[in-house]
Design a protein around this motif. Sequence first.
Motif, PDB file in Angstrom:
ATOM      1  N   THR A 140      -2.477  12.146   4.440  1.00 30.12           N
ATOM      2  CA  THR A 140      -3.855  12.458   4.804  1.00 30.12           C
ATOM      3  C   THR A 140      -3.947  13.952   5.067  1.00 30.12           C
ATOM      4  O   THR A 140      -3.125  14.513   5.793  1.00 30.12           O
ATOM      5  CB  THR A 140      -4.268  11.683   6.068  1.00 30.12           C
ATOM      6  N   ARG A 163      -5.942   3.672   8.176  1.00 32.65           N
ATOM      7  CA  ARG A 163      -5.311   4.902   7.708  1.00 32.65           C
ATOM      8  C   ARG A 163      -5.737   6.049   8.625  1.00 32.65           C
ATOM      9  O   ARG A 163      -6.739   5.939   9.338  1.00 32.65           O
ATOM     10  CB  ARG A 163      -5.708   5.180   6.271  1.00 32.65           C
ATOM     11  N   ALA A 215      -6.900  -0.413   6.307  1.00 35.25           N
ATOM     12  CA  ALA A 215      -5.691  -0.758   5.558  1.00 35.25           C
ATOM     13  C   ALA A 215      -5.413  -2.251   5.652  1.00 35.25           C
ATOM     14  O   ALA A 215      -4.958  -2.862   4.691  1.00 35.25           O
ATOM     15  CB  ALA A 215      -4.494   0.039   6.075  1.00 35.25           C
ATOM     16  N   THR A 235       1.976   4.826   0.782  1.00 37.32           N
ATOM     17  CA  THR A 235       1.703   5.785   1.836  1.00 37.32           C
ATOM     18  C   THR A 235       1.192   7.045   1.173  1.00 37.32           C
ATOM     19  O   THR A 235       1.787   7.551   0.235  1.00 37.32           O
ATOM     20  CB  THR A 235       2.972   6.080   2.651  1.00 37.32           C
ATOM     21  N   GLU A 251       0.555   7.691   9.262  1.00 41.31           N
ATOM     22  CA  GLU A 251      -0.417   7.585   8.166  1.00 41.31           C
ATOM     23  C   GLU A 251      -1.238   6.312   8.268  1.00 41.31           C
ATOM     24  O   GLU A 251      -2.384   6.291   7.862  1.00 41.31           O
ATOM     25  CB  GLU A 251       0.282   7.658   6.805  1.00 41.31           C
ATOM     26  N   ILE A 252      -0.650   5.237   8.795  1.00 44.10           N
ATOM     27  CA  ILE A 252      -1.380   3.999   9.048  1.00 44.10           C
ATOM     28  C   ILE A 252      -1.134   3.626  10.510  1.00 44.10           C
ATOM     29  O   ILE A 252       0.014   3.523  10.946  1.00 44.10           O
ATOM     30  CB  ILE A 252      -0.946   2.852   8.125  1.00 44.10           C
ATOM     31  N   GLN A 307       0.844  -1.173   0.000  1.00 43.96           N
ATOM     32  CA  GLN A 307       0.000   0.000   0.000  1.00 43.96           C
ATOM     33  C   GLN A 307       0.888   1.234   0.000  1.00 43.96           C
ATOM     34  O   GLN A 307       1.826   1.339   0.778  1.00 43.96           O
ATOM     35  CB  GLN A 307      -0.918   0.011   1.213  1.00 43.96           C
ATOM     36  N   HIS A 361       2.400   2.867  14.562  1.00 41.86           N
ATOM     37  CA  HIS A 361       1.982   3.566  13.350  1.00 41.86           C
ATOM     38  C   HIS A 361       3.118   3.558  12.346  1.00 41.86           C
ATOM     39  O   HIS A 361       4.278   3.345  12.683  1.00 41.86           O
ATOM     40  CB  HIS A 361       1.559   5.017  13.642  1.00 41.86           C
TER      41      HIS A 361
END
Length: 130
Positions: free
Chosen positions: A46, A116, A122, A43, A89-90, A41, A85
């Motif tokens: 956000t 996320r 995620a 990044t 971001e996740i 995934q 984390h």
Amino acid sequence: NPYKDGDQRIEIYADDNGLEYWVDPADDVLVQIGPGAGLHQTTRKTRPEARLPVAELRTRALALIETQMPGFGARRSSYHPLEDHKDKEIYFFRWDDFSQPAKESEMPPFVNVGLRADGELASFTKTLNR
């Protein structure tokens, strides 16, 4: 099943977004959701106004777990929590079950939710059986 010794099988389904859904065919239980093999995934940043507080993300993670494991909230204190984390971001919310010794080649049973920063799922993994 990579989370257990032996030859237990997992059925893997994929969606159009590249997510894989691992299901234990013995009891038709969801084991894992996440990017397919070889996919990572990306990044993504956000937007500040879309970010949720960590407490809200934790609440959402627990709600998701409760849908897959009814009664988890009542048993939650018997599990060892871990939060982490990736670049903020996740966010990962994990609970390990250390009540029984795991075989040397196995991880202890656990449930893990990756969300996320805006609350989008995620990843999800559940190896707890109770």
